[in-house]
Scaffold this active site. Structure first.
Site, PDB file in Angstrom:
ATOM      1  CD  GLU A  88      29.992  24.932  54.278  1.00 48.40           C
ATOM      2  OE1 GLU A  88      29.885  25.237  53.073  1.00 48.40           O
ATOM      3  OE2 GLU A  88      29.128  25.178  55.119  1.00 48.40           O
ATOM      4  CB  ALA A 134      28.600  26.609  46.439  1.00 48.64           C
ATOM      5  N   GLY A 142      32.129  26.039  50.570  1.00 45.99           N
ATOM      6  CA  GLY A 142      31.706  24.642  50.496  1.00 45.99           C
ATOM      7  C   GLY A 142      32.884  23.686  50.397  1.00 45.99           C
TER       8      GLY A 142
HETATM    9  N1  CAA Z   1      32.053  29.311  41.623  1.00 47.03           N
HETATM   10  C1  CAA Z   1      32.102  29.552  40.293  1.00 47.03           C
HETATM   11  N2  CAA Z   1      33.161  30.092  39.666  1.00 47.03           N
HETATM   12  C2  CAA Z   1      34.241  30.399  40.404  1.00 47.03           C
HETATM   13  C3  CAA Z   1      34.275  30.186  41.791  1.00 47.03           C
HETATM   14  C4  CAA Z   1      33.115  29.614  42.409  1.00 47.03           C
HETATM   15  N3  CAA Z   1      33.073  29.356  43.720  1.00 47.03           N
HETATM   16  N4  CAA Z   1      35.462  30.607  42.266  1.00 47.03           N
HETATM   17  C5  CAA Z   1      36.156  31.043  41.205  1.00 47.03           C
HETATM   18  N5  CAA Z   1      35.424  30.935  40.087  1.00 47.03           N
HETATM   19  C6  CAA Z   1      35.829  31.273  38.715  1.00 47.03           C
HETATM   20  C7  CAA Z   1      36.050  32.761  38.536  1.00 47.03           C
HETATM   21  O1  CAA Z   1      34.859  33.410  38.186  1.00 47.03           O
HETATM   22  C8  CAA Z   1      37.067  32.770  37.417  1.00 47.03           C
HETATM   23  O2  CAA Z   1      36.360  32.576  36.216  1.00 47.03           O
HETATM   24  P1  CAA Z   1      36.845  33.303  34.856  1.00 47.03           P
HETATM   25  O3  CAA Z   1      38.249  32.826  34.632  1.00 47.03           O
HETATM   26  O4  CAA Z   1      35.848  32.824  33.880  1.00 47.03           O
HETATM   27  O5  CAA Z   1      36.762  34.758  35.151  1.00 47.03           O
HETATM   28  C9  CAA Z   1      37.902  31.531  37.666  1.00 47.03           C
HETATM   29  O6  CAA Z   1      37.104  30.693  38.496  1.00 47.03           O
HETATM   30  C10 CAA Z   1      39.218  31.797  38.359  1.00 47.03           C
HETATM   31  O7  CAA Z   1      38.958  32.560  39.534  1.00 47.03           O
HETATM   32  P2  CAA Z   1      39.934  33.728  40.011  1.00 47.03           P
HETATM   33  O8  CAA Z   1      40.196  34.645  38.884  1.00 47.03           O
HETATM   34  O9  CAA Z   1      39.346  34.286  41.245  1.00 47.03           O
HETATM   35  O10 CAA Z   1      41.251  32.874  40.298  1.00 47.03           O
HETATM   36  P3  CAA Z   1      42.355  33.074  41.410  1.00 47.03           P
HETATM   37  O11 CAA Z   1      43.359  32.021  41.138  1.00 47.03           O
HETATM   38  O12 CAA Z   1      42.759  34.495  41.499  1.00 47.03           O
HETATM   39  O13 CAA Z   1      41.625  32.745  42.805  1.00 47.03           O
HETATM   40  C11 CAA Z   1      40.230  31.504  44.312  1.00 47.03           C
HETATM   41  C12 CAA Z   1      41.171  31.451  43.081  1.00 47.03           C
HETATM   42  C13 CAA Z   1      41.029  31.923  45.551  1.00 47.03           C
HETATM   43  C14 CAA Z   1      39.644  30.129  44.519  1.00 47.03           C
HETATM   44  C15 CAA Z   1      39.121  32.544  44.051  1.00 47.03           C
HETATM   45  O14 CAA Z   1      38.532  32.253  42.810  1.00 47.03           O
HETATM   46  C16 CAA Z   1      38.003  32.618  45.047  1.00 47.03           C
HETATM   47  O15 CAA Z   1      38.151  33.226  46.075  1.00 47.03           O
HETATM   48  N6  CAA Z   1      36.834  32.013  44.722  1.00 47.03           N
HETATM   49  C17 CAA Z   1      35.624  32.142  45.436  1.00 47.03           C
HETATM   50  C18 CAA Z   1      35.630  31.432  46.744  1.00 47.03           C
HETATM   51  C19 CAA Z   1      34.293  31.573  47.416  1.00 47.03           C
HETATM   52  O16 CAA Z   1      33.745  32.632  47.611  1.00 47.03           O
HETATM   53  N7  CAA Z   1      33.730  30.411  47.796  1.00 47.03           N
HETATM   54  C20 CAA Z   1      32.495  30.359  48.492  1.00 47.03           C
HETATM   55  C21 CAA Z   1      31.430  30.000  47.521  1.00 47.03           C
HETATM   56  S1  CAA Z   1      29.859  30.037  48.284  1.00 47.03           S
HETATM   57  C22 CAA Z   1      29.737  28.561  49.097  1.00 47.03           C
HETATM   58  O17 CAA Z   1      30.607  27.739  49.034  1.00 47.03           O
HETATM   59  C23 CAA Z   1      28.458  28.457  49.865  1.00 47.03           C
HETATM   60  C24 CAA Z   1      28.297  27.228  50.647  1.00 47.03           C
HETATM   61  O18 CAA Z   1      28.424  27.236  51.827  1.00 47.03           O
HETATM   62  C25 CAA Z   1      27.849  26.011  50.012  1.00 47.03           C
END
Ligand code: CAA
Length: 694
Positions: A107, A65, A104
């Site tokens: 999912e 998400a 998500g």
């Molecule tokens: N939503 C919004 N922004 C996100 C994001 C997300 N889910 N995941 C990453 N970003 C953004 C970061 O804030 C970052 O932005 P900036 O460059 O502006 O700082 C950019 O994307 C790059 O992220 P990283 O610096 O973390 O990049 P990375 O290459 O080191 O890692 C990743 C990539 C492994 C995908 C890591 O970003 C990550 O773990 N993301 C979050 C994953 C997460 O927690 N997902 C669950 C979301 S909640 C959900 O999905 C609920 C549900 O059930 C519906």
């Protein structure tokens, strides 16, 4: 410029390839959800389409998400609704998972009829790290696909698994280099047949007893964690309720947790850590210098730990000492640390050998000649550091970064002892260096932009969370800590006992209070420093040290460890000693409520944080939070000191600080100018960061 559509669809040879392109990580924003819904409906209606492949551009499949949308009014279609559309299609949908499929994102893949993953893909449900649970059917579909116990493990740990593991447990159907080609082939194979959607019954759940056993163990490991509790409850519903009702259980937990302030704090932590990687004022396009080899000067506990960080990241490192004897002792300590990891089962024997093979011990500074990055980790003595940096200017190769691991000393002064101050900066690791995530990267007056960029990049390669700090005594973390330490001592003199002070912090969420921490680190360490500097700021700690009570190592300190050497019990002798010192100073002791103890410990730190921010030592309030979360055990669900300050309310903190200052006569406790301004304007540290980022 017209913006690229975040979701596109192209039909070729009877297959609609729906592609998500929402950089940087293909988060499921409202635009993506809307695009997916439209693309699915169009593919369903198009008679030329026999099957569908869901693919993504870039390195990530879908990172979940869009976390930045949380806390804002929902925009349809919701994610559960979008996933349900794909799942209900009568044409096969195959997910082509090219990279991370998280939250998500996984999912969405679970709502497809089959999944193909690249060998490097990572699949996981990290929602617990954001204080929520999977909210788009993950708690209902994953257990029904791979079994309830393994599914709960993935959710509760929040750590992604590899494509290989996912194939082994049935989460993915195939692992292939070219995921789109493999997904096309699989989709065609499935077309016309019965579609293998995740079963909606209990066929794959596994034995209930096995699930309950796994759940009990997980809950025991994660006490008072509402997200983990909710995951267990939602997975349990797979046994007790039909699929649709299970989804409702999941949704109710999701909404409740998402709206809980703890989740808002954890979302702040997520974004603050990422924002900390951005260095304000760095010229555009500043690149990092290549670092193929490192050197660490000083093979003490800290130096050895730092060398381990490089070896763990696969970077060859020379560990340098002044004598063969010191070197051997240092290398043995490193070897011992790795051996402990092997014994605990967290490191394989061959990995240990590989890491030890990357650490080469040498005597004499000349051994730093071939390093691209040199980290000095010798005693905290300015003269010694200057001497080393003076020599390094000749020895280190041109362009090599010269870093000091000092905790307090003036990095500008150290830099001035070389003819190449542009190469000099601080890399302040936290003890134990191979474990702690925080790295303060200290930017001196003359530090070159690319040197700074290099230290930040290498910090990330070492799996640290690097935060830039300006030069000041103690940098961000220790400068704030000093305020807390001073208050902790004063609280003892005014009426509290060590256990009262420690309890205030452990009840707040710290793993340990300041006195238990002192006993662990050794009371003698700071006592010697205070003696050398003729400081009389900690009369209780000094009296304990003078009585030979150095902490755990002497079985007595602020607490009594005679029971088992590790568990501290309140000690009447310590209470008597404290009461005596209070009396000697003419202080009438009084009972101090826990709330006051907590405020006395935290508010002066926040005040110092405001000064640090006001002086530009830290670029953002979020950077200060990141330091405390990763280096000092600040409880993440309160977001860090500055985020916590916002949640308490800045006017309240100002008012209390004024009372503390008036009662003690300590002008340091007067509210900082920035704190006063924000409180007066009705603003917050969060708003200040947002304004700066805009
Ligand atoms: N939503 C919004 N922004 C996100 C994001 C997300 N889910 N995941 C990453 N970003 C953004 C970061 O804030 C970052 O932005 P900036 O460059 O502006 O700082 C950019 O994307 C790059 O992220 P990283 O610096 O973390 O990049 P990375 O290459 O080191 O890692 C990743 C990539 C492994 C995908 C890591 O970003 C990550 O773990 N993301 C979050 C994953 C997460 O927690 N997902 C669950 C979301 S909640 C959900 O999905 C609920 C549900 O059930 C519906």
């Amino acid at each position: 410029m017209t913006q690229q559509e975040p979701v596109t669809s192209r039909v070729e040879d009877g297959i609609a390839v729906i592609r998500i392109a929402n950089p940087p990580v293909n988060a499921l924003s409202a635009a993506v959800r809307g695009g997916l819904k439209r693309a699915a409906e169009a593919a369903a209606a198009d008679p030329a389409v026999r099957a569908i492949v869901l693919a993504a551009e870039g390195k990530t499949f879908i990172a979940g998400a869009d976390i930045s949308e949380f806390g804002k009014p929902p925009v349809p279609p919701s994610l559960p609704e979008t996933i349900a559309i794909f799942e209900s299609l009568s044409k096969p949908v195959v997910a082509a998972i090219n990279g991370a499929a998280l939250g998500g994102g996984l999912e969405v893949a679970l709502g497809c009829h089959a999944r193909v993953a690249a060998p490097s893909a990572k699949l996981g449900l990290p929602e617990v790290t954001l204080g929520i649970l999977p909210g788009a059917g993950g708690t209902q579909r994953l257990p029904r696909l791979i079994g309830a116990a393994p599914a709960l493990k993935i959710m509760a740990e929040g750590k992604p698994i590899s494509a290989k593991e996912a194939q082994a447990n049935g989460l993915v159907d195939e692992v292939a280099e070219d995921v789109v080609a493999a997904a096309r082939a699989l989709a065609l194979k499935l077309a016309g047949g019965t579609l293998p959607a995740v079963p909606k019954d209990r066929t794959n759940l596994g034995a209930r007893e096995a699930f309950e056993e796994a759940a009990a163990a997980i809950l025991k490991r994660n006490p008072n964690n509402p997200s983990v509790e909710a995951c267990a409850d939602a997975v349990r519903a797979c046994f007790d309720k039909p699929f649709e009702e299970g989804l409702a259980v999941e949704r109710a937990h999701f909404t409740r947790l998402r709206d809980d302030p703890r989740s808002a704090a954890l979302r702040h932590v997520f974004f603050a850590e990422r924002a900390a990687a951005r260095i304000p004022g760095l010229p555009k396009g500043t690149g990092a210098r290549p670092v193929a080899k490192a050197a660490v000067i000083g093979a003490g506990t800290m130096g050895g730990g730092i060398a381990m960080c490089f070896a763990n990241a696969g970077i060859p490192v020379t560990l340098i000492e002044t004598t063969e004897e010191n070197l051997q002792r240092g290398l043995e300590r490193v070897e011992g640390n790795y051996a402990t990891s092997v014994k605990r089962g967290s490191l394989a024997e061959d990995a240990k050998a590989k890491r030890m093979g990357l650490i080469e011990g040498k005597v004499g500074l000349e051994a730093a000649a071939d390093a691209d990055l040199v980290v000095e980790a010798v005693f905290e003595e300015m003269g010694l550091k200057k001497e080393i940096f003076g020599k390094l200017q000749e020895i280190a190769k041109p362009g090599a970064i010269l870093a000091t691991n000092t905790s307090y000393l003036d990095v500008d002064e150290i830099a001035a002892s070389t003819s190449r101050p542009a190469d000099v900066l601080g890399m302040h690791f936290f003890s134990p260096a191979n474990v702690m995530k925080l790295l303060e990267v200290v930017r001196a007056k003359e530090t070159a932009p690319d040197a700074l960029a290099t230290a930040m990049e290498i910090g990330r390669k070492l799996a640290k969370v690097p935060v830039v700090s300006g030069v000041c005594y103690g940098f961000i973390g220790n400068r704030m800590l000093a305020r807390r330490t001073a208050q902790a001592e004063r609280l003892l003199l005014e009426g509290a006992l060590p256990q009262d002070v420690d309890k205030a912090l452990t009840d707040f969420g710290f793993r340990m209070g300041p006195f238990a921490m002192s006993d662990l680190a050794g009371i003698d360490v700071s006592w010697r420093i205070r003696k050398a500097m003729n400081l009389k700021t900690a009369p209780v700690a000094d009296a304990l040290a003078e009585a030979g009570r150095f902490g755990q190592k002497t079985k007595r300190g602020f607490y009594d460890y005679s029971a088992d050497g590790r568990t501290g019990a309140p000690d009447p002798e310590v209470a008597a000693l404290i009461e005596r010192i209070s009396a000697e100073r003419g202080i009438t002791r009084r009972p101090i409520p826990q709330e006051e103890i907590l405020q006395r410990l935290l508010f002066p730190m926040i005040n110092e944080g405001a000064r640090i921010l006001g002086e530009g030592i830290a670029a953002r309030a979020g950077d200060i939070d990141t330091v405390w979360l990763n280096g000092y055990g600040w409880p993440s669900w309160t977001g860090g000191p500055m985020f916590y300050a916002d949640s308490v309310g800045l006017p309240k903190i100002v008012a209390r600080l004024r009372e503390f200052a008036a009662a003690s006569g300590d002008t340091n406790l007067e509210p900082a100018a920035l704190l006063l301004r924000l409180a007066h304007e009705g603003s917050s540290f969060t708003a200040l960061d947002e304004k700066a980022a805009a």
